[in-house]
Design a protein around this motif. Structure first.
Motif, PDB file in Angstrom:
ATOM      1  N   CYS A  11       0.862  -1.192   0.000  1.00 26.89           N
ATOM      2  CA  CYS A  11       0.000   0.000   0.000  1.00 26.89           C
ATOM      3  C   CYS A  11       0.894   1.236   0.000  1.00 26.89           C
ATOM      4  CB  CYS A  11      -0.899  -0.006   1.226  1.00 26.89           C
ATOM      5  SG  CYS A  11      -1.875   1.507   1.440  1.00 26.89           S
ATOM      6  N   THR A  12       0.656   2.121  -0.912  1.00 29.05           N
ATOM      7  CA  THR A  12       1.475   3.334  -1.019  1.00 29.05           C
ATOM      8  C   THR A  12       1.157   4.341   0.072  1.00 29.05           C
ATOM      9  OG1 THR A  12      -0.135   4.244  -2.581  1.00 29.05           O
ATOM     10  CG2 THR A  12       1.794   3.097  -3.496  1.00 29.05           C
ATOM     11  N   SER A  13       0.145   4.031   0.916  1.00 32.01           N
ATOM     12  CA  SER A  13      -0.187   4.928   2.014  1.00 32.01           C
ATOM     13  C   SER A  13       0.357   4.418   3.334  1.00 32.01           C
ATOM     14  CB  SER A  13      -1.701   5.096   2.131  1.00 32.01           C
ATOM     15  OG  SER A  13      -2.058   5.887   3.248  1.00 32.01           O
ATOM     16  N   CYS A  14       0.129   3.124   3.639  1.00 23.97           N
ATOM     17  CA  CYS A  14       0.564   2.600   4.937  1.00 23.97           C
ATOM     18  C   CYS A  14       1.641   1.532   4.819  1.00 23.97           C
ATOM     19  CB  CYS A  14      -0.625   2.050   5.714  1.00 23.97           C
ATOM     20  SG  CYS A  14      -1.361   0.546   4.984  1.00 23.97           S
ATOM     21  N   GLY A  15       1.965   1.085   3.609  1.00 26.26           N
ATOM     22  CA  GLY A  15       3.022   0.109   3.400  1.00 26.26           C
ATOM     23  C   GLY A  15       2.603  -1.332   3.605  1.00 26.26           C
ATOM     24  N   ALA A  16       1.319  -1.594   3.923  1.00 26.79           N
ATOM     25  CA  ALA A  16       0.867  -2.967   4.145  1.00 26.79           C
ATOM     26  C   ALA A  16       0.889  -3.745   2.835  1.00 26.79           C
ATOM     27  CB  ALA A  16      -0.540  -2.969   4.740  1.00 26.79           C
ATOM     28  N   GLY A  17       1.205  -5.044   2.959  1.00 28.75           N
ATOM     29  CA  GLY A  17       1.204  -5.890   1.778  1.00 28.75           C
ATOM     30  C   GLY A  17      -0.223  -6.223   1.347  1.00 28.75           C
ATOM     31  N   TYR A  33      -6.396  -2.028   5.624  1.00 26.44           N
ATOM     32  CA  TYR A  33      -5.727  -1.618   6.855  1.00 26.44           C
ATOM     33  C   TYR A  33      -5.902  -0.124   7.138  1.00 26.44           C
ATOM     34  CZ  TYR A  33      -3.589  -6.178   6.174  1.00 26.44           C
ATOM     35  OH  TYR A  33      -3.377  -7.515   5.975  1.00 26.44           O
ATOM     36  N   CYS A  34      -5.716   0.687   6.099  1.00 24.65           N
ATOM     37  CA  CYS A  34      -5.797   2.132   6.319  1.00 24.65           C
ATOM     38  C   CYS A  34      -6.967   2.784   5.607  1.00 24.65           C
ATOM     39  CB  CYS A  34      -4.496   2.810   5.887  1.00 24.65           C
ATOM     40  SG  CYS A  34      -4.160   2.720   4.110  1.00 24.65           S
ATOM     41  N   GLY A  35      -7.705   2.030   4.770  1.00 27.88           N
ATOM     42  CA  GLY A  35      -8.860   2.583   4.075  1.00 27.88           C
ATOM     43  C   GLY A  35      -8.516   3.438   2.883  1.00 27.88           C
ATOM     44  N   SER A  36      -7.266   3.380   2.408  1.00 27.18           N
ATOM     45  CA  SER A  36      -6.882   4.183   1.246  1.00 27.18           C
ATOM     46  C   SER A  36      -7.379   3.524  -0.040  1.00 27.18           C
ATOM     47  CB  SER A  36      -5.362   4.353   1.190  1.00 27.18           C
ATOM     48  OG  SER A  36      -4.893   5.032   2.328  1.00 27.18           O
ATOM     49  N   GLU A  37      -7.925   4.337  -0.950  1.00 27.55           N
ATOM     50  CA  GLU A  37      -8.318   3.834  -2.267  1.00 27.55           C
ATOM     51  C   GLU A  37      -7.174   4.109  -3.234  1.00 27.55           C
ATOM     52  OE1 GLU A  37     -12.384   3.849  -4.738  1.00 27.55           O
ATOM     53  OE2 GLU A  37     -11.453   5.836  -4.622  1.00 27.55           O
ATOM     54  N   LEU A  38      -6.619   3.024  -3.785  1.00 36.23           N
ATOM     55  CA  LEU A  38      -5.426   3.116  -4.620  1.00 36.23           C
ATOM     56  C   LEU A  38      -5.798   2.885  -6.076  1.00 36.23           C
ATOM     57  CD1 LEU A  38      -3.128   0.885  -2.354  1.00 36.23           C
ATOM     58  CD2 LEU A  38      -3.542   3.359  -2.186  1.00 36.23           C
ATOM     59  N   ASP A  39      -5.165   3.626  -6.962  1.00 36.54           N
ATOM     60  CA  ASP A  39      -5.417   3.507  -8.399  1.00 36.54           C
ATOM     61  C   ASP A  39      -4.586   2.353  -8.956  1.00 36.54           C
ATOM     62  OD1 ASP A  39      -5.805   3.744 -11.090  1.00 36.54           O
ATOM     63  OD2 ASP A  39      -5.486   5.920 -11.156  1.00 36.54           O
ATOM     64  N   ALA A  40      -5.243   1.239  -9.265  1.00 38.09           N
ATOM     65  CA  ALA A  40      -4.529   0.064  -9.757  1.00 38.09           C
ATOM     66  C   ALA A  40      -3.994   0.269 -11.163  1.00 38.09           C
ATOM     67  CB  ALA A  40      -5.461  -1.164  -9.727  1.00 38.09           C
ATOM     68  N   GLN A  41      -4.461   1.296 -11.873  1.00 35.14           N
ATOM     69  CA  GLN A  41      -3.999   1.570 -13.226  1.00 35.14           C
ATOM     70  C   GLN A  41      -2.847   2.583 -13.253  1.00 35.14           C
ATOM     71  OE1 GLN A  41      -5.412  -0.101 -15.874  1.00 35.14           O
ATOM     72  NE2 GLN A  41      -6.663  -1.196 -14.347  1.00 35.14           N
ATOM     73  N   ASP A  42      -2.499   3.147 -12.076  1.00 35.20           N
ATOM     74  CA  ASP A  42      -1.470   4.187 -12.018  1.00 35.20           C
ATOM     75  C   ASP A  42      -0.582   3.992 -10.798  1.00 35.20           C
ATOM     76  OD1 ASP A  42       0.080   6.412 -12.440  1.00 35.20           O
ATOM     77  OD2 ASP A  42      -1.499   7.861 -11.964  1.00 35.20           O
ATOM     78  N   ASN A  43       0.121   2.839 -10.773  1.00 32.56           N
ATOM     79  CA  ASN A  43       1.121   2.560  -9.740  1.00 32.56           C
ATOM     80  C   ASN A  43       0.572   2.654  -8.316  1.00 32.56           C
ATOM     81  OD1 ASN A  43       3.265   2.130 -11.632  1.00 32.56           O
ATOM     82  ND2 ASN A  43       3.437   4.376 -11.847  1.00 32.56           N
ATOM     83  N   TYR A  44      -0.693   2.391  -8.159  1.00 29.86           N
ATOM     84  CA  TYR A  44      -1.338   2.329  -6.838  1.00 29.86           C
ATOM     85  C   TYR A  44      -1.197   3.638  -6.060  1.00 29.86           C
ATOM     86  CZ  TYR A  44      -2.158  -2.605  -7.607  1.00 29.86           C
ATOM     87  OH  TYR A  44      -2.597  -3.787  -8.120  1.00 29.86           O
ATOM     88  N   ARG A  45      -1.322   4.719  -6.744  1.00 31.43           N
ATOM     89  CA  ARG A  45      -1.309   6.001  -6.039  1.00 31.43           C
ATOM     90  C   ARG A  45      -2.623   6.175  -5.285  1.00 31.43           C
ATOM     91  NH1 ARG A  45      -4.036  10.262  -8.474  1.00 31.43           N
ATOM     92  NH2 ARG A  45      -4.910   9.802 -10.551  1.00 31.43           N
TER      93      ARG A  45
END
Length: 472
Positions: A11-17, A33-45
């Motif tokens: 996770c690019t926010s909390c580092g969890a696998g 873990y942290c509730g971050s929504e990551l963009d799977a099409q853009d390096n999980y930002r």
């Protein structure tokens, strides 16, 4: 429980696998873990941050694998919806599924009922506006299957984690128009300008639990709209068989009712003047019921001095068998009229009677004929127009008195008020009737109605949750 063999990202926010399970069409990955929504099409930002989400109670977890309709699926995402309307609240949990061979699907838990849903790529659509304008529940027909409007629901997202082929946001709402057939459900969903059509079917709770390795599935509550009728494996066979048997019983009953038997003895004529009488009858040994008919003459010689109608008599009928006992099944209160009209009734039906009874054994029977009531007809006479009440009563008394005196004169002279008239007795055997077949036919009719009623009652429970009212 078995898990897919995933690749992982951090996770690019909390580092969890995070396990990557969903294939190339996944758009976002929400970190559990942290509730971050990551963009799977853009390096999980990080696209958004969802905090304070409460995980719903579901036996399905991300990474679980199982077989549905012959295809292997993996749970890759979990999302919870809530709908509130007029003080009531509905909650359901959708699980995004992925199959390397069959693509994406949804597994929904609603009141413990598991529902399998996939995109439906057919030219069909029903909008909210179409429902609001309709005077009766709208219908749509697709691939030969007819669907009727069931409900319109607007669900709000309260929880999301895992991978999705779209970008859900906590608090977003989705409106879905649902139509229902006997087997499946179609959902017409619109989010913004995007339209999707989904086809859903109910799964067996215990079977899907075994497929995903879940020991304890939630107990399904109530009747789901997609729940199939469970009247029994032989319910349709029983209904169709009862219909055929009912028709056969009624047809055979009508055929047997038409068989009146044959006359087994010469007619016996009993003069009215000889009443009361004790008439011997010989019943031969023949199968089937016996029928005895009695016909009284429709008129007698009129009284010579009165213009009133002829006399009549009601004759009671009693039948005894060779042992002297009343015949079982034969009415002991039968009666027949001889003479003119009986108490103002026409002479046709009142001058005929029948006794139908089972022939338990052959032999000499006795038919007792006893006069139980007699009198003249038309005793009220006629009244002149304009007569007063007193004049009418006086005239009626005079007429009744005259007739009474004449009857007494006839009785004292001959012992019977009749100078002619008779009762003719005929005996028939070898006959049949459809009484018991009619009764059996009604039993089969009751079975048919019962099976249809059970299905109607079940369907009423299925449609109980529909939001359509006559005011819509």
């Amino acid at each position: 429980m078995s898990l897919a063999a995933p690749t992982t990202v951090n996770c690019t926010s909390c580092g969890a696998g995070l396990d990557v399970l969903g294939g190339g069409r996944v758009m976002v990955h929400i970190c559990p873990y942290c509730g971050s929504e990551l963009d799977a099409q853009d390096n999980y930002r990080v696209l958004a941050q969802f905090e304070g989400m409460r995980r719903p109670d579901s036996p399905f977890r991300i990474g679980m694998r199982g077989t549905i309709r012959g295809a292997d699926y993996t749970v890759i995402g979990t999302i919870e919806f809530i709908e509130t309307y007029r003080g009531r609240t509905w909650t359901w949990i959708d699980h995004q599924l992925y199959s390397a061979t069959h693509g994406y699907a949804w597994l929904t838990l609603e009141d413990g009922h598991p529902v399998f849903t996939r995109r439906f790529r057919r030219p069909a659509w029903m909008s909210v506006g179409q429902v609001e304008r309709a005077d009766s529940p709208p219908r749509v027909r697709v691939d030969g299957e007819s669907f009727r409007y069931y409900e319109t629901s607007t669900g709000r997202i309260t929880f999301a984690e895992g991978e999705f082929t779209w970008a859900p946001r906590v608090g977003d709402t989705t409106t879905t128009v649902t139509v229902l057939s006997d087997r499946t459900m179609l959902g017409f969903s619109q989010t913004g300008e995007e339209r999707e059509v989904y086809r859903s079917e109910l799964l067996d709770s215990a079977e899907i639990g075994r497929a995903f390795g879940i020991d304890r599935m939630p107990e399904p509550q109530g009747t789901h709209p997609l729940q199939p009728y469970t009247g029994g494996e032989n319910d349709r066979f029983m209904r169709n068989t009862a219909l055929v048997a009912m028709a056969a019983c009624f047809v055979l009953a009508m055929v047997f009712d038409g068989r009146t038997g044959r006359e087994v003895a010469d007619p016996i004529e009993v003069p009215a003047a000889s009443l009361p009488a004790n008439v011997p009858l010989t019943i031969p040994e023949m199968p089937g019921p016996v029928r005895i008919t009695l016909d009284g003459t429709p008129h007698v010689a009129p009284l010579p001095s009165a213009p009133l109608s002829p006399l009549w008599a009601r004759v009671g009928v009693t039948l005894t068998d060779p042992t002297g006992a009343p015949v079982l099944g034969a009415p002991t209160g039968g009666r027949v009229y001889v003479g003119g009209q009986a108490e103002g009734q026409g002479p046709g039906p009142t001058n005929h009677a029948e006794l139908v009874f089972p022939s338990s054994f052959s032999g000499d029977y006795r038919l007792q004929l006893i006069v139980t009531q007699q009198g003249p007809t038309g005793t009220a006479g006629t009244q002149q127009p304009g007569a007063t009440v007193g004049q009418r009563v006086s005239s009626a008394i005079d007429q009744i008195g005259a007739v009474g005196r004449e009857m007494l004169d006839r009785i004292s002279g001959s012992g019977s008020p009749f100078s002619d008239g008779s009762i003719t007795i005929r005996t028939y055997a070898g006959m049949s009737n459809g009484y018991w077949l009619y009764r059996l036919g009604f039993v089969f009719l009751a079975v048919t109605i019962f099976t249809l009623f059970r299905r109607m009652r079940f369907n009423a429970r299925r449609w109980k949750g529909s939001d359509w009212t006559s005011e819509d």
